[in-house]
Write a protein that holds these residues in place. Sequence first.
Motif, PDB file in Angstrom:
ATOM      1  N   GLY A   1      34.925  61.657  35.093  1.00 54.30           N
ATOM      2  CA  GLY A   1      34.579  62.439  33.910  1.00 54.30           C
ATOM      3  C   GLY A   1      33.341  63.306  34.019  1.00 54.30           C
TER       4      GLY A   1
ATOM      5  N   ARG B   1      27.616  64.156  33.058  1.00 54.76           N
ATOM      6  CA  ARG B   1      28.547  63.562  32.096  1.00 54.76           C
ATOM      7  C   ARG B   1      27.743  63.140  30.876  1.00 54.76           C
TER       8      ARG B   1
ATOM      9  N   LYS C   1      27.565  61.102  27.196  1.00 56.43           N
ATOM     10  CA  LYS C   1      28.186  59.972  26.509  1.00 56.43           C
ATOM     11  C   LYS C   1      29.091  60.493  25.399  1.00 56.43           C
ATOM     12  N   GLU C   2      30.297  59.980  25.364  1.00 57.14           N
ATOM     13  CA  GLU C   2      31.282  60.436  24.374  1.00 57.14           C
ATOM     14  C   GLU C   2      31.077  59.751  23.052  1.00 57.14           C
TER      15      GLU C   2
END
Length: 176
Positions: free
Chosen positions: A147, A173, A175-176
């Motif tokens: 990701g 990346r 953090k979602e």
Amino acid sequence: MTFDVFSIRLIAMSDLDNYFLMVENNRKRLEDFFTGTVSRTKTISETEQFLKELLQKCDERLYYPFVIENLQTKELIGFIDIKNIDWNIPKAELGFYTDANYAGKGITSKAFSLVVNHCFNQFGFVKLFLRTHESNSAAQKLAEKNGFQIEGKIRKDYKTTNGQVVDLLYYGRIKE
């Protein structure tokens, strides 16, 4: 953290001999882009001092060195570190290498994924990044599989063991 027959855990002084052996067996592969590791682990006593310093940084929340261990053989087969930590953002850089005998088998990718999740969920980082040379297609694939997106090229960002200053690709990346 465990998967299959592998464990990912913080390195310990009791890993000294196995860690030295892993680095020694992969020294040629590591020399250009793990300059500090290669230069500081030429003997067991140098490696012992190096590990003490890593663990001190860990105690100070500046650095987290993880090893990937084969639980059946007790062999160390990889290393993943969390470095360049900025607790104000909070963000950190990840680095990794795998023993040549275990490379290309998906082990590092699984371990890396667990460490990424650990970084977001346990440490509370909002951004993770890694830097790699253009020639390291395995690291690029691992980043993308986990990701990370390419954010650009950092020009003249790293000095190799032989003194060459090279460009690095920067992957990030959020953090979602």
